[in-house]
Design an enzyme around this catalytic site. Structure first.
Site, short mmCIF file in Angstrom:
data_model
loop_
_atom_site.label_atom_id
_atom_site.label_comp_id
_atom_site.label_asym_id
_atom_site.label_seq_id
_atom_site.Cartn_x
_atom_site.Cartn_y
_atom_site.Cartn_z
N HIS A 232 0.82 -1.21 0.00
CA HIS A 232 0.00 0.00 0.00
C HIS A 232 0.86 1.26 0.00
CE1 HIS A 232 -3.22 2.65 1.97
NE2 HIS A 232 -3.82 2.16 0.90
N LYS A 234 3.06 4.49 -1.08
CA LYS A 234 3.15 5.48 -2.16
C LYS A 234 4.41 6.27 -1.90
CE LYS A 234 -1.48 4.96 -1.28
NZ LYS A 234 -2.06 4.47 -0.03
N ASP A 239 16.71 11.34 -7.20
CA ASP A 239 18.16 11.56 -7.09
C ASP A 239 18.71 11.38 -5.68
OD1 ASP A 239 18.41 12.05 -9.79
OD2 ASP A 239 18.26 14.22 -9.59
N HIS A 407 -9.27 11.41 2.53
CA HIS A 407 -8.41 10.24 2.32
C HIS A 407 -7.04 10.39 2.97
CE1 HIS A 407 -5.96 7.38 -0.26
NE2 HIS A 407 -7.01 6.63 0.02
N LYS A 409 -3.90 10.52 5.64
CA LYS A 409 -3.47 9.69 6.75
C LYS A 409 -2.47 10.52 7.56
CE LYS A 409 -4.06 6.79 2.96
NZ LYS A 409 -5.42 6.39 3.10
N ASP A 414 0.29 16.11 20.54
CA ASP A 414 0.69 17.33 21.24
C ASP A 414 1.00 18.43 20.22
OD1 ASP A 414 0.23 16.00 23.61
OD2 ASP A 414 2.29 15.29 23.76
#
Length: 489
Positions: A232, A234, A239, A407, A409, A414
């Site tokens: 999953h 991404k 470089d 969508h 995440k 704190d």
């Protein structure tokens, strides 16, 4: 005489079918017994073991195929690609450890004990990094495409989903153009996530010189039928100087072009500095598993000229000895003193995470969970309702984002500890998916994340158990049924 022979022929055919039926039945019943033993030894919970044992022994025709696909929580063989004694990987491991030592920082005076985080990540915090928060698709893809366009040597690309639509074609054209210029381009994709991607799309990339490979989810005899495991992650590395990660795959919906889901709310991050070398090592592990080849990359870390943020790279997956992703969330929630804000499209936590959220709220921590109003996966969306009664009464505040599909995440603990990555607040990310998270400890970056989430909360509505109580009985049944499927969602 001919009638006698015909009868004999029919009897032989009938006997053959009976023998075949007995053989098939025997195969399933013997397989059920063998897999029931495997369930005793490997399934994570006693409840899960009992459920599988009963099913395998009483309904083997149904349960055996299901167990092949969904039964295991461990991904086998991949760990060998991570061990330092592997001859191809060992020089890289030694070099990364040596090169990063100059930039390692120990945050001993921080209120959160980060040693556990570093042990889970099997990597240290590094300093002299800069981190740019990329809010939504337009900003993300503009910055990402500009960085790829500027690549001088190589581009590492890894996505769960790539679509053959307008954005996908633009992305493909960019990679092909760079490959034809002599830039090394490596593309790794998940076969399940990209199941609808035409073979012609990948063929065009290969013809242009892009080195393309699937993750090979079913590689290894013990993973042959385990389609439930998915990569999953991404991730884009340019470089060895900058890394991009977050919630966005390659598809038009991430630019808000989906008529069904509407505006798409997501977050990515771009990091420059020594953390990039740790991040590209995670890509190399995946690439080595998929291809058994190690690309030649830049392993000398360069400090960012514009920031001194502390960054920890946390790869996680079902091949880990510990449940890295779930334990990361647990430790972060337990360590919070003032607030824990989590944005996730899916809310299907396990009992330990639910308990951590409960006790954090009970001790006065501002615990907020930001979820989408709209559903892209109905079962997961329904499951989230079943957790309202276990969280809202104890002070956990749950929000539904209104303008479009959420969508991102993101987690903020704190004021100075923020995580951006690919992991959702669900069992799939905790145990079944290969995920990737960047943890940034920095007051300025924490402020940026706080301001972003505050705007999101302003565009959301507070929800609770009363909302589920008001639903019709068929909806409540759907919620309970979806909850039963939580371990594989």
């Amino acid at each position: 005489m001919p009638q006698w022979r015909a009868n004999q022929r029919r009897k032989k055919i009938s006997d053959d079918w009976i023998i075949l039926g007995v053989a098939i039945a025997g195969f399933f019943y013997v397989s059920g017994i063998v897999l029931a033993v495997d369930a005793v030894m490997t399934v994570r919970t006693s409840q899960g073991s009992i459920a599988w044992i009963v099913s395998l022994l009483t309904m083997p025709y149904v349960a055996v195929p299901l167990y092949w696909v969904f039964g295991r929580t461990k991904y086998y063989g991949y760990i060998n690609a991570r061990r330092t004694e592997t001859k191809d990987m060992r020089p890289i491991v030694e070099r990364v450890v040596t090169e990063l030592s100059e930039f390692v920082v120990h945050l001993n005076d921080h209120q959160m004990n980060f040693r556990a985080m570093e042990e889970l990540a099997a990597m240290p915090f590094t300093r002299h990094n800069d981190a740019e928060l990329l809010i939504d698709g337009e900003q993300t893809f503009k910055t990402l495409f500009q960085s790829i366009e500027a690549a001088k040597d190589y581009v590492l690309v890894q996505f769960f989903i790539i679509k053959d639509d307008a954005l996908g074609r633009e992305f493909q054209a960019l990679l092909m153009r760079k490959a034809r210029m002599g830039i090394r381009v490596y593309l790794l994709y998940d076969e399940i996530g990209c199941i609808r991607l035409p073979a012609s799309y990948l063929k065009e990339l290969k013809t242009a010189g892009v080195d393309v490979s699937p993750f090979n989810t079913t590689k290894g005899i013990r993973n042959r039928f385990q389609l439930n495991f998915r990569n999953h992650r991404k991730l884009v590395v340019v470089d060895g100087h900058c890394i991009f990660t977050g919630g966005m795959n390659i598809g038009d919906e991430y630019l808000g072009r989906s008529q069904e889901l509407g505006p798409w709310r997501d977050t990515n991050i771009c990091v420059r500095g020594p953390a990039v070398q740790a991040a590209q090592f995670a890509f190399v592990e995946d690439w080595y598993w998929a291809t058994h080849r190690v690309p030649g990359l830049h392993w000398s870390p360069q400090p960012s000229g514009s920031g001194d943020k502390n960054v920890l790279v946390i790869p996680s997956g079902p091949a880990d000895d510990l449940e890295t992703c779930g334990l990361f969330f647990l430790h972060a929630i337990h360590s919070a003193k003032r607030r824990v804000w989590i944005a996730s499209p899916y809310f299907v936590p396990d009992p330990k995470v639910v308990a951590a959220l409960q006790i954090a709220a009970l001790r006065g921590v501002d615990v907020r969970i930001l979820l989408p109003e709209k559903a892209d996966h109905v079962l997961v969306w329904l499951s989230s309702y079943s957790y309202f009664s276990e969280t809202e009464p104890y002070g956990v505040r749950l929000y539904r984002y209104q303008p479009g599909f959420l969508h991102q995440k993101v987690m903020l603990v704190d004021d100075d500890t923020a995580a951006v990555g690919t992991a959702n607040l669900d069992n799939r990310s905790f145990r079944l998916n290969f995920e990737f998270t960047l943890l940034i400890v920095d007051l300025e970056f924490g402020r940026h994340v706080s301001e972003m989430l505050e705007r999101d909360f302003e565009n959301s509505r507070l929800v609770g158990q009363n909302e589920l109580n008001a639903k019709p009985i068929w909806f409540k049944f759907g919620v309970r049924f979806a909850r039963l499927m939580a371990p594989i969602q």
